[in-house]
Enzyme design. Structure first.
Site, mmCIF file in Angstrom:
data_model
loop_
_atom_site.group_PDB
_atom_site.id
_atom_site.type_symbol
_atom_site.label_atom_id
_atom_site.label_comp_id
_atom_site.label_asym_id
_atom_site.label_seq_id
_atom_site.Cartn_x
_atom_site.Cartn_y
_atom_site.Cartn_z
ATOM 1 N N CYS A 156 2.801 -62.901 95.565
ATOM 2 C CA CYS A 156 3.789 -63.250 94.837
ATOM 3 C C CYS A 156 5.286 -62.292 93.796
ATOM 4 O O CYS A 156 4.999 -62.585 92.630
ATOM 5 C CB CYS A 156 3.706 -64.728 94.421
ATOM 6 S SG CYS A 156 2.881 -66.513 95.488
ATOM 7 N N ALA B 267 7.932 -61.356 92.756
ATOM 8 C CA ALA B 267 9.253 -61.081 91.727
ATOM 9 C C ALA B 267 9.103 -61.780 90.403
ATOM 10 O O ALA B 267 8.042 -62.954 90.821
ATOM 11 C CB ALA B 267 10.111 -61.568 93.008
ATOM 12 N N CYS C 10 1.924 -69.525 84.835
ATOM 13 C CA CYS C 10 2.728 -70.227 83.010
ATOM 14 C C CYS C 10 2.295 -71.194 82.981
ATOM 15 O O CYS C 10 3.386 -71.957 83.280
ATOM 16 C CB CYS C 10 3.678 -68.850 82.998
ATOM 17 S SG CYS C 10 4.750 -69.332 84.124
#
Length: 442
Positions: A259, A261, A380
């Protein structure tokens, strides 16, 4: 000029109220006018601060209003929040200037008959400057005092306790730090530090990260700083930089970033490998992959191969990667200081959907790893169901896999928990909230 800045801030807040993302609305708002740098900074401060402190501000304002804010004529609530934010949080602006410009803002916003009301409310607050009365419930107390939704406070309290939860909220309510990552293929940290210091910017080396630099808010746009156009460095928070160190890609290997980008970790992987090998950057949104191509060119990297497609459905990568990075789509609640509206946009229902997607991605991308290879899972987020529980459940479905702790010699070793994974708490580690786990099998 200051009034113009406040008008722009109000237009951005109105757009956010109607559903726009704050960063996109702010960029559009600033792009529509010509403001001096100081006033652009004021707009940014007003917008991010007002959105971030929305719940606290509403509790502060409510005692001075006859009706709740949501029942007031639109956009009176946004105007009052702007005024109260300046009075409560921006000591550098004189109180009389805040009152005057907020009253004028009401007039220019098409509310001349309510200008006197705005004036009266602001002056009433200045007379007594009361803090909002807090609810008896601890969750609501902390939620109002620190301007967070109750569900986030309820998430963190059992994990951290009251004092650490408050410390976390306070950290998230500060301006986001800016960190740089040196591109060792084009420059070195001492040279970049010197160039920044010659511009009067007190940049500092980040401890433990040999290519990390902390950049104080310099008052200069990032692309205008020395070395950016030449590809000498990238902007990347120190927490995100640690992900590649745990992945530990080696020259000549094939690395798949599932993933990828917008590509901060992708380019870091290529730099870490000395641009020797193959880095396959996957993402299902082709438009977001364009940013990786732009940064690849700017940084002078040749090992990155961009591969659009849904990483839940890529059988062609079966056992192709020496190492695979799954920087999973997540709630982002470890970075709510950077995204002022994220704390209000995210909900437990949305996170439940993300948890299902993360599990699917883990199951599929684990098939991309060669026997003896490594899969690194990162978010995150500071939500256990997106992090620790996700790994525990994956290991339950795939018992041949295990967590690989950082090597004893790794600078990551002190950050690792007994389980082998790493949770970075902002109030403890002074960086974005992150979770990182390395997995291996065979």
């Amino acid at each position: 000029m200051e009034l113009t800045a406040r008008q722009v801030a109000l237009s951005v807040l109105v757009a956010v109220h109607r559903g726009a993302y704050v960063d996109i609305a702010l960029e559009k708002g600033l792009g529509s006018v010509s403001l001096e740098h100081r006033d652009r900074g004021l707009v940014t401060e007003l917008v991010y601060g007002t959105v971030r402190q929305q719940r606290y501000l509403d509790a502060l304002i409510t005692p001075y209003c006859r009706r709740p804010l949501e029942q007031q004529p639109f956009p009176l609530g946004q105007i009052l929040r702007l005024g109260f934010y300046q009075l409560r949080f921006l000591s550098q602006i004189p109180d009389h200037a805040v009152v005057h410009t907020t009253v004028e803002l009401a007039k220019t916003a098409g509310m001349p008959k309510l200008a006197a009301v705005v004036n009266g409310i602001l002056r009433a607050y200045l007379r007594d400057q009361r803090e909002p009365s807090l609810p008896p419930d601890l969750t609501a107390q902390l939620g109002v005092a620190h301007s967070f939704p109750d569900w986030l406070i309820d998430l963190w309290l059992p994990l951290l306790g009251r004092s650490q939860t408050e410390a976390l909220c306070q950290w998230f309510n500060q301006p986001a730090p800016i960190d740089l990552r040196v591109n060792p293929l084009r420059s070195d940290r001492p040279s970049i530090l010197l160039a920044l210091q010659q511009m009067g910017i007190g940049a500092q080396a980040l401890e433990g990260l040999p290519y990390g630099i902390h950049l104080p808010h310099a008052g200069i746009a990032i692309p205008d700083l020395p070395g950016y156009a030449e590809g000498h460095w990238s902007v990347q928070d120190r927490a995100a930089q640690w992900v590649t160190y745990l992945l530990d890609p080696q020259p000549g290997e094939t690395i798949i970033d599932a993933c990828a980008a917008p590509g901060g970790k992708t380019t870091h992987i290529a730099e870490y490998m000395g641009d020797q090998g193959q880095v396959i950057a996957c993402d299902r949104t082709a438009s977001r992959l364009k940013k990786i191509g732009q940064n690849q060119t700017r940084l002078g990297l040749k090992s990155i191969q961009i591969s659009p497609g849904d990483s839940c459905q890529r059988p062609e990568f079966f056992q192709r990667g020496d190492r695979v990075l799954l920087d999973a789509p997540c709630s982002g609640i470890g970075t709510v200081h950077r995204h002022a509206d994220a704390r209000w946009r995210q909900t437990p229902a949305k996170i439940a959907e993300l948890i299902q997607l993360q599990a699917q991605l883990l199951d599929h991308t684990s098939t991309w790893v060669k026997p003896g290879g490594v899969l690194v899972y990162a978010t995150c987020s500071l939500h256990p169901q997106e992090n620790e529980q996700q790994i525990i459940q994956f290991l339950g479905r795939h018992p041949q896999w295990q967590v690989i702790p950082p090597k004893a010699t790794s600078p990551l070793a002190p950050l690792a928990q007994e389980s082998g994974w790493i949770t970075l708490w902002p109030q403890r580690h002074n960086m974005d909230g992150f979770f990182i786990a390395a997995l291996g099998y065979g």
